[in-house]
Write an enzyme that holds these catalytic residues in place. Structure first.
Site, PDB file in Angstrom:
ATOM      1  N   TYR A  31      -2.213  47.304 -25.282  1.00 34.43           N
ATOM      2  CA  TYR A  31      -1.472  48.567 -25.207  1.00 34.43           C
ATOM      3  C   TYR A  31      -2.252  49.613 -25.984  1.00 34.43           C
ATOM      4  CZ  TYR A  31       1.945  52.208 -26.046  1.00 34.43           C
ATOM      5  OH  TYR A  31       2.577  53.427 -26.120  1.00 34.43           O
ATOM      6  N   CYS A  32      -2.486  50.773 -25.366  1.00 36.08           N
ATOM      7  CA  CYS A  32      -3.253  51.838 -26.006  1.00 36.08           C
ATOM      8  C   CYS A  32      -2.345  53.027 -26.286  1.00 36.08           C
ATOM      9  CB  CYS A  32      -4.427  52.270 -25.130  1.00 36.08           C
ATOM     10  SG  CYS A  32      -5.366  53.651 -25.843  1.00 36.08           S
ATOM     11  N   PRO A  33      -2.125  53.386 -27.550  1.00 35.96           N
ATOM     12  CA  PRO A  33      -1.242  54.528 -27.861  1.00 35.96           C
ATOM     13  C   PRO A  33      -1.836  55.867 -27.449  1.00 35.96           C
ATOM     14  CG  PRO A  33      -2.292  53.702 -29.858  1.00 35.96           C
ATOM     15  CD  PRO A  33      -2.625  52.723 -28.769  1.00 35.96           C
ATOM     16  N   TYR A  61      -0.768  56.130 -24.047  1.00 36.66           N
ATOM     17  CA  TYR A  61       0.672  55.863 -24.017  1.00 36.66           C
ATOM     18  C   TYR A  61       1.025  54.949 -22.839  1.00 36.66           C
ATOM     19  CZ  TYR A  61       5.528  56.907 -25.243  1.00 36.66           C
ATOM     20  OH  TYR A  61       6.848  56.818 -25.664  1.00 36.66           O
ATOM     21  N   ASN A  62       0.196  53.921 -22.668  1.00 35.67           N
ATOM     22  CA  ASN A  62       0.385  53.022 -21.535  1.00 35.67           C
ATOM     23  C   ASN A  62      -0.346  51.719 -21.818  1.00 35.67           C
ATOM     24  OD1 ASN A  62       1.217  52.137 -19.028  1.00 35.67           O
ATOM     25  ND2 ASN A  62      -0.157  53.424 -17.846  1.00 35.67           N
TER      26      ASN A  62
END
Length: 273
Positions: A141-143, A146-147
């Site tokens: 998950y990559c902030p 945001y996905n």
């Protein structure tokens, strides 16, 4: 009345900054730095000074930025590979678990079941606690987008990292030439330092993503290899059954060829181990 105001403020801040545990601050930071600081500085400070002498660089820089935004929006907004929820296969597996004869041998027929999404997790998938969905070929998950990064958007994510790294290099070069013409500037100096930091981080992440693509393995699998039976040989050592060689791995990564089926993977394991 006060409680209503507090509730309204909480809903507003949650919509803007995200719920607890899934903050929008990193992606807002990305938007803010580019739209409120980076691009205004470029258009009003650097471009007027350097355009005549470096017009070719500015055109390439503009095209690279367009590509970066395309990759970013695709990686951020598209379905990363969410798996269907509440499947009949899940309910059938739960009903049949009571008849499973190997419980006493320590084998768990429910190990591949996701009781949140109500599905039987395919090979290489994982439930993400941030998005609360199971994702095919889950990477991480990559902030900043945001996905999740998964099967469908991982090539776009790599493109985003690569073009961001290239843009940082272009930006550093333009800042350096601006210094040669105009002299010192705190604003341009801070911008150049910021580009150096972001460029270094994005270069490291690009290298890691390229390595994972070349090896045909996800970040989640590499970090948690001991949790997955299909990534171990008979002696318990790491073994990657998905590695088809550099060319085929990269073609699979960008969806130009289909991945190996589970049956083919099992045959490769039997023949090679």
């Amino acid at each position: 009345m006060r409680s209503k105001n507090l509730h309204a403020n909480f809903k507003w801040s949650s919509w803007l900054f995200g719920r607890p545990g899934k903050s929008k601050v990193p992606v807002i930071f990305f938007y803010g730095n580019l739209l409120l600081w980076g691009y205004p500085t470029y258009f009003f400070k650097i471009l007027p000074v350097l355009y005549n002498a470096f017009w070719e660089w500015h055109i390439i820089f503009a095209l690279s930025n367009v590509l970066m935004w395309i990759f970013f929006l695709k990686a951020s907004l598209m379905d990363p590979g969410f798996l269907p929820q509440d499947t009949e296969e899940y309910h059938y597996a739960v009903r049949q678990a009571i008849n499973f004869n190997d419980w006493k041998n320590g084998k768990n027929p429910l190990g591949r079941l996701c009781h949140t999404c109500h599905l039987v997790k395919p090979l290489r998938s994982k439930h993400c606690c941030m998005t609360n969905r199971c994702v095919s070929y889950f990477d991480h998950y990559c902030p900043y987008i945001y996905n999740d990064v998964g099967q469908r958007n991982r090539a776009y994510f790599l493109g985003f990292l690569l073009t961001m790294c290239i843009n940082c290099l272009f930006g550093i070069y333009l800042c350096w030439n601006w210094f040669q013409v105009e002299g010192q500037s705190l604003l341009i100096g801070l911008g150049c330092l910021f580009l150096i930091i972001i460029g270094f981080v994005s270069a490291v992440m690009t290298g890691m993503c390229l390595y994972m693509a070349a090896m045909n393995i996800t970040t989640n699998e590499r970090v948690n290899a001991k949790r997955y039976f299909y990534l171990m040989d008979k002696t318990g050592k790491f073994y990657n059954p998905f590695d088809r060689g550099l060319r085929l791995n990269l073609l699979e990564f960008v969806h130009l060829i289909p991945p190996l089926s589970f049956d083919k993977i099992r045959r490769r394991q039997i023949s090679e181990i």
